[in-house]
Design an enzyme around this catalytic site. Structure first.
Site, PDB file in Angstrom:
ATOM      1  N   PHE A  83       0.859  -1.185   0.000  1.00 55.25           N
ATOM      2  CA  PHE A  83       0.000   0.000   0.000  1.00 55.25           C
ATOM      3  C   PHE A  83       0.892   1.229   0.000  1.00 55.25           C
ATOM      4  O   PHE A  83       1.765   1.368   0.851  1.00 55.25           O
ATOM      5  CB  PHE A  83      -0.917   0.044   1.226  1.00 55.25           C
ATOM      6  CG  PHE A  83      -1.800   1.265   1.238  1.00 55.25           C
ATOM      7  CD1 PHE A  83      -2.950   1.320   0.470  1.00 55.25           C
ATOM      8  CD2 PHE A  83      -1.448   2.383   1.983  1.00 55.25           C
ATOM      9  CE1 PHE A  83      -3.746   2.467   0.451  1.00 55.25           C
ATOM     10  CE2 PHE A  83      -2.242   3.532   1.967  1.00 55.25           C
ATOM     11  CZ  PHE A  83      -3.392   3.569   1.202  1.00 55.25           C
TER      12      PHE A  83
ATOM     13  N   ASP B 127       9.168   2.262   1.553  1.00 50.31           N
ATOM     14  CA  ASP B 127       8.020   3.015   2.045  1.00 50.31           C
ATOM     15  C   ASP B 127       7.928   2.747   3.542  1.00 50.31           C
ATOM     16  O   ASP B 127       7.438   1.691   3.960  1.00 50.31           O
ATOM     17  CB  ASP B 127       6.743   2.587   1.313  1.00 50.31           C
ATOM     18  CG  ASP B 127       5.545   3.425   1.748  1.00 50.31           C
ATOM     19  OD1 ASP B 127       5.614   4.035   2.832  1.00 50.31           O
ATOM     20  OD2 ASP B 127       4.542   3.457   1.006  1.00 50.31           O
TER      21      ASP B 127
ATOM     22  N   LYS C 180       3.020   9.831   8.376  1.00 45.61           N
ATOM     23  CA  LYS C 180       2.331   9.353   9.590  1.00 45.61           C
ATOM     24  C   LYS C 180       3.052   9.791  10.867  1.00 45.61           C
ATOM     25  O   LYS C 180       2.935  10.942  11.258  1.00 45.61           O
ATOM     26  CB  LYS C 180       2.112   7.837   9.512  1.00 45.61           C
ATOM     27  CG  LYS C 180       1.123   7.465   8.395  1.00 45.61           C
ATOM     28  CD  LYS C 180       0.494   6.091   8.554  1.00 45.61           C
ATOM     29  CE  LYS C 180      -0.717   5.940   7.650  1.00 45.61           C
ATOM     30  NZ  LYS C 180      -0.477   5.200   6.427  1.00 45.61           N
TER      31      LYS C 180
END
Ligand SMILES: *Cc1c(COP(=O)(O)O)cnc(C)c1O
Length: 396
Positions: A132, A218, A248
């Protein structure tokens, strides 16, 4: 009475609760009910809610200067980039407003690197099932999840999607003359809280070096202390990337992200090649500097590793006591979860009814991503609730 949600684009289906206030690992609804937050805005509130140092930094900056755009120097951005490059593999940083934008910058930087080196045919980014990388057109094409691509037009060229763990396919794809980079999450988040084995990260680095292609991590979800190291790849010696996406936890709740690169990659992103109006703005950077100072501290990270071990232990005993429902404990550090034998969506609801907030991820995983500042007492509270919820839960 009309539904107060009627004008919100219905891409989410949130429960009824509305939270008004947060304190450490707890959230409070408008009516004052307290919940233990073991998902932390999807691994975002790394220092919990309302951390005093973050509140002070944001308030202090809010009274001085909010925004000038990158037409002008931003002192906070220069300071944070220095710290990031002091503490990681990186030499250059581009600040963004989100993880997806860090991903976009990573893909563009990888392609630009090859183009600048006279290899303009090298455009393909290799990614894996369960990945993702965000929701922009570039990111959904990188992620390759058919559910996220459906209805949004033709698939973009330049992405090669391989089965997770298919080493032969990977070796063949890496050797292609059109390949630019391998792009992976060291611990997959949305795809099922799945950690890549240490040997594989090392192997990826070697494979990329062998073929002159770039390695991109990532670490939007698994980075910023979540696994007990500043970045998850640091568990493995000799597996540093050329490019890394962070977001995040890096803002702890203030929306921002960063794309980190080596000098060899970053030097080709010259004036005009990329940009962002808000990226690295003074408000984000005021918070970001505080978050970085706290999380990059080795004592802080050691405590994350210690409490992670307590949580893992607790989850293992849950798996032992509920073998009919739980298949395994999965993930790494405080990005962890229970792989269930059935879809855990309704189990998430049972936990919420007992005032514990957890997430779900692909592959039937009940996902936990608590604030990094939890104590053993919070772990006990959460595992006790999960134990009761697992006993009560009837899978569909
Ligand atoms: C959340 C996430 C993204 C996207 O970040 P946004 O801030 O939602 O744009 C990208 N990659 C990973 C691994 C993520 O978990």
């Amino acid at each position: 009475m009309s539904d107060p949600r009627q004008h919100i684009m219905p891409v989410y289906r949130p429960p009824e609760e509305v939270f008004e206030k947060g304190e450490g690992p707890y959230l409070f609804t408008e009516s004052g009910t307290r919940y233990l937050d073991f998902i932390a805005g999807i691994a975002v509130n790394a220092l919990g809610h309302s951390h005093p140092a973050m509140v002070d930094a944001l308030k202090g900056q809010a009274e001085k200067l909010w925004h000038t755009s990158n037409m002008f120097r931003v002192r906070g951005a220069e300071e944070l980039a220095d710290k990031i490059c002091r503490d990681t593999f990186a030499d250059r940083v581009f600040f963004t407003n989100s993880g997806t934008e860090a991903v976009e910058c990573a893909i563009k930087s990888a392609r630009k690197y090859h183009w600048a080196n006279g290899n303009e045919e090298r455009i393909d980014i290799i990614t894996f099932t369960g990945a993702f990388h965000g929701r922009s057109l570039g990111a959904i094409n990188a992620g390759g999840n058919p559910n996220y691509l459906q209805g949004f037009g033709p698939k973009l060229p330049g992405f090669v999607h391989l089965e997770w763990g298919d080493h032969d396919a990977l070796k063949a794809a890496a050797a292609q003359p059109t390949t630019a980079a391998v792009f992976v999450e060291p611990v997959q988040g949305e795809g099922g809280v799945r950690a890549m084995p240490d040997a594989c990260l090392k192997g990826l680095r070697e494979l990329c070096d062998e073929h002159g292609i770039l390695l991109i991590y990532d670490e939007v979800q698994c980075g910023m202390g979540r696994t007990g190291k500043l970045f998850a790849h640091e568990w493995v010696d000799g597996a540093a990337p050329d490019i890394l996406c962070s977001a995040k936890g890096i803002g702890g709740g203030f929306p921002f992200g960063a794309c980190l690169t080596t000098e060899t990659v970053g030097e080709h992103m010259q004036p005009g090649s990329h940009g962002s109006t808000y990226g690295g703005n003074p408000l984000a950077m005021a918070v970001g500097n505080v978050v970085w100072d706290i999380i990059s501290d080795e004592d802080f990270l050691a405590e994350v590793r210690r409490v992670s071990a307590t949580l893992t232990q607790g989850l293992k005993s849950l798996a032992d006591s509920h073998p009919d429902k739980v298949e395994a404990v999965t993930g790494k550090g405080l990005l962890t979860g229970l792989k269930m034998k059935a879809n855990p969506k309704s189990l998430q609801g049972v936990c919420r009814d007992k005032n514990l907030l957890v997430g779900v991820a692909g592959n039937n995983v009940l996902r936990l991503a608590p604030p990094l500042v939890i104590t053993d007492e919070h772990v006990r509270e959460a595992t006790n609730i999960m134990d009761a919820a697992l006993s009560e839960w009837v899978p569909e």
